[in-house]
Design a protein around this motif. Structure first.
Motif, PDB file in Angstrom:
ATOM      1  N   LYS A  22       0.831  -1.209   0.000  1.00  8.83           N
ATOM      2  CA  LYS A  22       0.000   0.000   0.000  1.00  8.83           C
ATOM      3  C   LYS A  22       0.864   1.258   0.000  1.00  8.83           C
ATOM      4  O   LYS A  22       0.522   2.253  -0.642  1.00  8.83           O
ATOM      5  N   LEU A  23       1.992   1.220   0.723  1.00  5.76           N
ATOM      6  CA  LEU A  23       2.886   2.374   0.752  1.00  5.76           C
ATOM      7  C   LEU A  23       3.486   2.629  -0.622  1.00  5.76           C
ATOM      8  O   LEU A  23       3.558   3.778  -1.073  1.00  5.76           O
ATOM      9  N   ILE A  24       3.931   1.573  -1.297  1.00  9.72           N
ATOM     10  CA  ILE A  24       4.480   1.742  -2.643  1.00  9.72           C
ATOM     11  C   ILE A  24       3.437   2.380  -3.553  1.00  9.72           C
ATOM     12  O   ILE A  24       3.716   3.317  -4.300  1.00  9.72           O
ATOM     13  N   LYS A  25       2.215   1.882  -3.455  1.00  2.00           N
ATOM     14  CA  LYS A  25       1.134   2.420  -4.291  1.00  2.00           C
ATOM     15  C   LYS A  25       0.899   3.906  -3.997  1.00  2.00           C
ATOM     16  O   LYS A  25       0.743   4.726  -4.918  1.00  2.00           O
ATOM     17  N   ILE A  35       5.466  -1.283 -12.698  1.00  2.00           N
ATOM     18  CA  ILE A  35       6.035  -2.006 -11.563  1.00  2.00           C
ATOM     19  C   ILE A  35       6.610  -3.324 -12.057  1.00  2.00           C
ATOM     20  O   ILE A  35       5.939  -4.074 -12.769  1.00  2.00           O
ATOM     21  N   GLU A  36       7.865  -3.608 -11.684  1.00  2.00           N
ATOM     22  CA  GLU A  36       8.488  -4.889 -11.997  1.00  2.00           C
ATOM     23  C   GLU A  36       8.747  -5.668 -10.710  1.00  2.00           C
ATOM     24  O   GLU A  36       9.445  -5.184  -9.809  1.00  2.00           O
ATOM     25  N   VAL A  37       8.181  -6.859 -10.599  1.00  2.00           N
ATOM     26  CA  VAL A  37       8.370  -7.746  -9.456  1.00  2.00           C
ATOM     27  C   VAL A  37       9.425  -8.782  -9.814  1.00  2.00           C
ATOM     28  O   VAL A  37       9.330  -9.447 -10.854  1.00  2.00           O
ATOM     29  N   ILE A  38      10.441  -8.939  -8.960  1.00  2.00           N
ATOM     30  CA  ILE A  38      11.517  -9.914  -9.192  1.00  2.00           C
ATOM     31  C   ILE A  38      11.554 -10.868  -8.001  1.00  2.00           C
ATOM     32  O   ILE A  38      11.801 -10.454  -6.868  1.00  2.00           O
ATOM     33  N   ALA A  39      11.302 -12.153  -8.262  1.00  2.00           N
ATOM     34  CA  ALA A  39      11.192 -13.154  -7.199  1.00  2.00           C
ATOM     35  C   ALA A  39      12.355 -14.138  -7.219  1.00  2.00           C
ATOM     36  O   ALA A  39      12.232 -15.283  -6.775  1.00  2.00           O
ATOM     37  N   PHE A  59      -0.597  -6.022  -6.373  1.00  2.47           N
ATOM     38  CA  PHE A  59      -0.566  -4.656  -6.886  1.00  2.47           C
ATOM     39  C   PHE A  59      -1.789  -4.384  -7.768  1.00  2.47           C
ATOM     40  O   PHE A  59      -2.381  -3.303  -7.705  1.00  2.47           O
ATOM     41  N   GLU A  60      -2.168  -5.360  -8.568  1.00  5.25           N
ATOM     42  CA  GLU A  60      -3.332  -5.179  -9.437  1.00  5.25           C
ATOM     43  C   GLU A  60      -4.606  -4.988  -8.630  1.00  5.25           C
ATOM     44  O   GLU A  60      -5.483  -4.200  -9.013  1.00  5.25           O
ATOM     45  N   GLU A  61      -4.710  -5.685  -7.489  1.00  6.70           N
ATOM     46  CA  GLU A  61      -5.898  -5.540  -6.650  1.00  6.70           C
ATOM     47  C   GLU A  61      -6.032  -4.129  -6.077  1.00  6.70           C
ATOM     48  O   GLU A  61      -7.131  -3.697  -5.719  1.00  6.70           O
ATOM     49  N   GLY A  65      -2.552  -1.362 -12.652  1.00  9.62           N
ATOM     50  CA  GLY A  65      -2.759  -2.277 -13.767  1.00  9.62           C
ATOM     51  C   GLY A  65      -1.535  -2.517 -14.625  1.00  9.62           C
ATOM     52  O   GLY A  65      -1.602  -3.265 -15.604  1.00  9.62           O
ATOM     53  N   ASN A  66      -0.409  -1.892 -14.272  1.00 12.29           N
ATOM     54  CA  ASN A  66       0.801  -2.019 -15.083  1.00 12.29           C
ATOM     55  C   ASN A  66       1.909  -2.703 -14.278  1.00 12.29           C
ATOM     56  O   ASN A  66       3.065  -2.287 -14.299  1.00 12.29           O
ATOM     57  N   ALA A  67       1.522  -3.758 -13.537  1.00 15.66           N
ATOM     58  CA  ALA A  67       2.487  -4.539 -12.750  1.00 15.66           C
ATOM     59  C   ALA A  67       2.889  -5.784 -13.529  1.00 15.66           C
ATOM     60  O   ALA A  67       2.049  -6.413 -14.193  1.00 15.66           O
ATOM     61  N   HIS A  68       4.153  -6.165 -13.436  1.00 18.83           N
ATOM     62  CA  HIS A  68       4.678  -7.286 -14.214  1.00 18.83           C
ATOM     63  C   HIS A  68       5.604  -8.127 -13.337  1.00 18.83           C
ATOM     64  O   HIS A  68       6.216  -7.629 -12.393  1.00 18.83           O
ATOM     65  N   PHE A  69       5.728  -9.395 -13.687  1.00 13.86           N
ATOM     66  CA  PHE A  69       6.649 -10.311 -13.020  1.00 13.86           C
ATOM     67  C   PHE A  69       7.810 -10.595 -13.964  1.00 13.86           C
ATOM     68  O   PHE A  69       7.610 -11.089 -15.075  1.00 13.86           O
ATOM     69  N   MET A  70       9.036 -10.256 -13.532  1.00 13.03           N
ATOM     70  CA  MET A  70      10.231 -10.493 -14.336  1.00 13.03           C
ATOM     71  C   MET A  70      10.939 -11.732 -13.800  1.00 13.03           C
ATOM     72  O   MET A  70      11.465 -11.721 -12.684  1.00 13.03           O
TER      73      MET A  70
END
Length: 277
Positions: A22-25, A35-39, A59-61, A65-70
């Protein structure tokens, strides 16, 4: 400490990370932000995919709407043209928890990381992470040391991190896993470093490469060795306990900050205190 940078670091000590997301948002202020998520830190590839997609969906919730998993792991190299292009337009890069040595193994020395570092110096980008994803942010990171054993010479180990900030050790799950000893040992060994211990569900925002502010309900521990008068670390044999004189500690909560360059503890002016999630 390092020169002023334009990017911001947001690091969580582990545990429930709803507040961090929520803080990032709230910090990016635009639902169209990239947003790029790296796991990569997740040890098993299948678990990494599940974790990366779970954060993407979180993030989408919230309407991002522009979040991605790299995906970067044993089967997916970092330095693809697509990954580099995605990093160049990202507004937020988020590292999940797991094993920080995996992050170092797959990303240190890559063009992807170099592009992150460049953008962090020059642009208003957010680099964020939880647990291992927080511990890896500095130029050096702790990866070993447990309980009272961490106060024996040779039991606390460090290695190269990602270098978004320098002269700082960030340790996570700090109170919950009894990590005071290893952080104290690390900064007593490297006296020009400041130790930052993050409790679970509690984190920090670092602005200008200097100002450490707290978010969340818990406590952030600062350990400062700049005024140490004596240490036997260079002389004591392996597996023998260390002795240190005049190691300083501060406890930060929301509403207070620590300035790394000045070694200064101070309240955050109320009009600036906007990170208490």
């Amino acid at each position: 400490m390092e020169e002023e940078v334009k990017g911001r670091l947001i690091a969580l000590g582990g545990g429930d990370d709803d507040g961090l997301i929520k803080l990032i948002k709230s910090e990016i202020c635009s639902l169209q932000s990239h947003i790029e998520v790296i796991a990569t830190a997740t040890p098993q590839a299948a678990d990494g995919v599940n974790s990366g997609n779970a954060y993407k969906e979180a993030f989408e919730e919230l309407g991002c709407g522009n979040a991605h998993f790299m995906r970067i792991d044993e089967e997916h190299e970092a330095d693809t043209p697509d990954n580099i292009a995605r990093i160049r337009k990202a507004d937020v890069i988020f590292f999940t928890g797991g094993d920080q040595l995996r992050l170092a193994r797959f990303l240190n020395g890559t063009q992807v990381l170099k592009e992150m570092q460049r953008r962090f110096r020059e642009e208003d980008i957010i680099i964020s992470g939880t647990s291992a994803g927080a511990a890896v942010m500095s130029d050096r990171m702790i990866y070993n040391g447990y309980g009272h054993y961490s106060l024996l010479r040779g039991e606390m180990k460090t290695t190269h991190g990602f270098g978004f900030i320098s002269k700082v050790y960030i340790d996570t799950h700090f109170a919950e896993r009894g990590r005071f000893g290893r952080l104290a040992h690390a900064v007593a060994h490297d006296r020009d470093y400041v130790g930052v211990g993050l409790s679970e569900e509690t984190g920090i925002i670092i602005k200008n490469g200097d100002q450490v502010e707290v978010f969340g309900p818990g406590v952030v521990t600062i350990i400062d060795a700049s005024d140490v008068r004596f240490s036997n670390i260079s002389e004591v044999p392996e597996n023998e306990p260390i002795a240190v004189q005049n190691l300083k500690m501060h406890l930060l909560v929301h509403g207070y900050r620590y300035c790394l360059r000045e070694h200064l503890f101070q309240p955050v002016p109320q009009e600036q205190s906007n990170v208490g999630v």
